[in-house]
Write an enzyme that holds these catalytic residues in place. Structure first.
Site, mmCIF file in Angstrom:
data_model
loop_
_atom_site.group_PDB
_atom_site.id
_atom_site.type_symbol
_atom_site.label_atom_id
_atom_site.label_comp_id
_atom_site.label_asym_id
_atom_site.label_seq_id
_atom_site.Cartn_x
_atom_site.Cartn_y
_atom_site.Cartn_z
ATOM 1 N N ASN A 186 0.809 -1.223 0.000
ATOM 2 C CA ASN A 186 0.000 0.000 0.000
ATOM 3 C C ASN A 186 0.841 1.271 0.000
ATOM 4 O OD1 ASN A 186 -2.517 1.679 0.786
ATOM 5 N ND2 ASN A 186 -1.093 2.031 2.497
ATOM 6 N N TYR A 192 3.606 9.779 -11.314
ATOM 7 C CA TYR A 192 2.706 8.973 -10.468
ATOM 8 C C TYR A 192 1.859 8.045 -11.348
ATOM 9 C CZ TYR A 192 -0.968 8.005 -6.950
ATOM 10 O OH TYR A 192 -1.866 7.409 -6.098
ATOM 11 N N ALA A 240 2.551 6.886 -14.307
ATOM 12 C CA ALA A 240 3.403 5.818 -14.854
ATOM 13 C C ALA A 240 3.707 4.769 -13.777
ATOM 14 C CB ALA A 240 4.701 6.411 -15.397
ATOM 15 N N SER A 253 -3.990 2.910 -8.461
ATOM 16 C CA SER A 253 -4.825 4.114 -8.418
ATOM 17 C C SER A 253 -5.653 4.177 -9.698
ATOM 18 C CB SER A 253 -3.928 5.351 -8.353
ATOM 19 O OG SER A 253 -4.683 6.528 -8.530
HETATM 20 P P1 NAD Z 1 -1.306 8.414 3.153
HETATM 21 O O1 NAD Z 1 -0.340 9.479 2.731
HETATM 22 O O2 NAD Z 1 -2.462 8.777 4.008
HETATM 23 O O3 NAD Z 1 -0.490 7.252 3.879
HETATM 24 C C1 NAD Z 1 0.634 6.717 3.216
HETATM 25 C C2 NAD Z 1 1.333 5.793 4.167
HETATM 26 O O4 NAD Z 1 2.420 5.200 3.423
HETATM 27 C C3 NAD Z 1 1.967 6.470 5.358
HETATM 28 O O5 NAD Z 1 1.887 5.571 6.445
HETATM 29 C C4 NAD Z 1 3.435 6.648 4.946
HETATM 30 O O6 NAD Z 1 4.330 6.672 6.043
HETATM 31 C C5 NAD Z 1 3.639 5.375 4.148
HETATM 32 N N1 NAD Z 1 4.702 5.387 3.165
HETATM 33 C C6 NAD Z 1 4.788 6.120 2.037
HETATM 34 N N2 NAD Z 1 5.923 5.819 1.386
HETATM 35 C C7 NAD Z 1 6.551 4.867 2.116
HETATM 36 C C8 NAD Z 1 7.750 4.157 1.991
HETATM 37 N N3 NAD Z 1 8.576 4.346 0.932
HETATM 38 N N4 NAD Z 1 8.085 3.256 2.951
HETATM 39 C C9 NAD Z 1 7.266 3.045 4.012
HETATM 40 N N5 NAD Z 1 6.108 3.680 4.184
HETATM 41 C C10 NAD Z 1 5.769 4.578 3.255
HETATM 42 O O7 NAD Z 1 -1.759 7.655 1.830
HETATM 43 P P2 NAD Z 1 -3.192 7.142 1.343
HETATM 44 O O8 NAD Z 1 -3.897 8.303 0.730
HETATM 45 O O9 NAD Z 1 -3.853 6.326 2.380
HETATM 46 O O10 NAD Z 1 -2.726 6.217 0.123
HETATM 47 C C11 NAD Z 1 -2.377 4.852 0.296
HETATM 48 C C12 NAD Z 1 -2.119 4.254 -1.071
HETATM 49 O O11 NAD Z 1 -3.282 4.417 -1.886
HETATM 50 C C13 NAD Z 1 -0.962 4.910 -1.819
HETATM 51 O O12 NAD Z 1 -0.266 3.931 -2.558
HETATM 52 C C14 NAD Z 1 -1.678 5.868 -2.765
HETATM 53 O O13 NAD Z 1 -0.902 6.150 -3.915
HETATM 54 C C15 NAD Z 1 -2.925 5.066 -3.089
HETATM 55 N N6 NAD Z 1 -4.067 5.878 -3.527
HETATM 56 C C16 NAD Z 1 -4.584 6.833 -2.699
HETATM 57 C C17 NAD Z 1 -5.661 7.591 -3.162
HETATM 58 C C18 NAD Z 1 -6.288 8.657 -2.318
HETATM 59 O O14 NAD Z 1 -7.064 9.458 -2.868
HETATM 60 N N7 NAD Z 1 -6.024 8.728 -1.025
HETATM 61 C C19 NAD Z 1 -6.199 7.351 -4.436
HETATM 62 C C20 NAD Z 1 -5.632 6.362 -5.234
HETATM 63 C C21 NAD Z 1 -4.572 5.617 -4.767
#
Ligand code: NAD
Length: 262
Positions: free
Chosen positions: A98, A165, A167, A151
């Site tokens: 994730n 992002y 890509a 995503s």
């Molecule tokens: P968020 O920013 O709320 O949380 C991200 C988490 O990932 C945090 O705990 C952070 O510490 C951790 N993290 C990030 N990079 C890291 C790394 N290299 N090593 C260890 N931990 C790492 O994110 P979110 O919005 O809950 O998103 C979670 C996933 O869902 C991501 O992959 C994001 O791209 C994807 N996503 C989110 C959305 C959205 O709208 N929130 C939409 C589509 C996809």
């Protein structure tokens, strides 16, 4: 252990799940749901202090929660993480890749080589690395499951992120398909969830900075008329991770309120 905890333990059959990037947002919602299903879990994030808050929250539901702080695109961190899972639990049944995120919405011309490196590392290389190092443990279970979090941006155009992002998230979908083909014969299923905009603290902050006109346009493009809650994405991830999805592999599940229908 209370009766409720014992019942949850039976439901998850003592399985162990690793969720990367689970100190908040979609990762934390997924961790909560897996714990409620009785899984023992290991969560990771970069900041120790953020993890401590998440662990306290999760241990209130079930004591079987461990955490590991570090960048999961760093090979040293990933090796230590998997070694500690092997030592403490002796098994690994589910990996949810994730960790990720987008940090700018620049035009292509403005993206630097460093932007590309950072975004590909955080969203794609981290999942590849965790999966590869975890593979011997996953193979040993005979029926493991990997869920990658891509995503809608990896499936379709977006107003919310840049080319790097998009890509990276499209790469994760290709990685999912090819890995599913390779690992099927080992009894390992590999799937992907492609969330639309989901209301987490990070996204809320960026959304609030968007002009009203753009916000209205984005909402108008979602048939269900609203953004997702993290719990709604977590439900799809946990479904794909579970035996309920025992004949699904190589799939990408769109969870986007109808904003993109592939
Ligand atoms: P968020 O920013 O709320 O949380 C991200 C988490 O990932 C945090 O705990 C952070 O510490 C951790 N993290 C990030 N990079 C890291 C790394 N290299 N090593 C260890 N931990 C790492 O994110 P979110 O919005 O809950 O998103 C979670 C996933 O869902 C991501 O992959 C994001 O791209 C994807 N996503 C989110 C959305 C959205 O709208 N929130 C939409 C589509 C996809």
């Amino acid at each position: 252990m209370t009766t409720e905890q014992a019942a949850m333990s039976l439901a998850g059959e003592d399985r162990v799940a690793l969720i990367t990037g689970a100190s908040r947002g979609i990762g934390l919602a997924t961790a909560r749901l897996l714990v409620r299903r009785g899984y023992r879990i290991v969560i990771t994030a970069r900041q120790e202090s953020d993890l401590a808050r998440a662990v306290a929250d999760l241990r209130a539901l079930h004591p079987g929660v461990s955490s590991y702080a570090g960048d999961c695109a760093d090979p040293g961190v990933v090796n230590d993480l998997i070694r500690s899972i092997q030592r403490d639990f002796g098994r690994l049944d589910v990996v949810v890749n994730n960790a990720g995120g987008s940090h700018h919405a620049s035009d292509f011309a403005a993206l630097s080589p460093e932007d590309w490196d950072q975004t590909l590392r955080q969203n794609l290389k981290s999942a590849v690395m965790v999966t590869q190092v975890a593979l011997p443990l996953l193979k040993a279970t005979g029926s493991a499951s990997i869920v990658n979090v891509s995503s809608k941006a990896g499936r379709h155009r977006t107003d919310m992120a840049a080319c790097d992002y998009v890509a990276a998230k499209a790469g994760l979908i290709g990685f999912t398909r090819q890995l599913a083909q390779e690992l099927g014969p080992c009894g390992i299923r590999v799937n992907c969830v492609a969330p639309g905009i989901t209301v987490t603290a990070r996204v809320e902050q960026r959304w609030d900075q968007r002009p009203e006109r753009i916000r209205a346009q984005v909402i108008a493009g979602i048939p269900l008329g609203r953004f997702a809650r993290p719990e709604e994405i977590a439900a799809a991830i946990v479904f794909l991770a579970s035996d309920e999805a025992s004949y699904i592999t190589g799939a990408t599940l769109d969870v986007n309120g109808g904003a993109f229908m592939g």
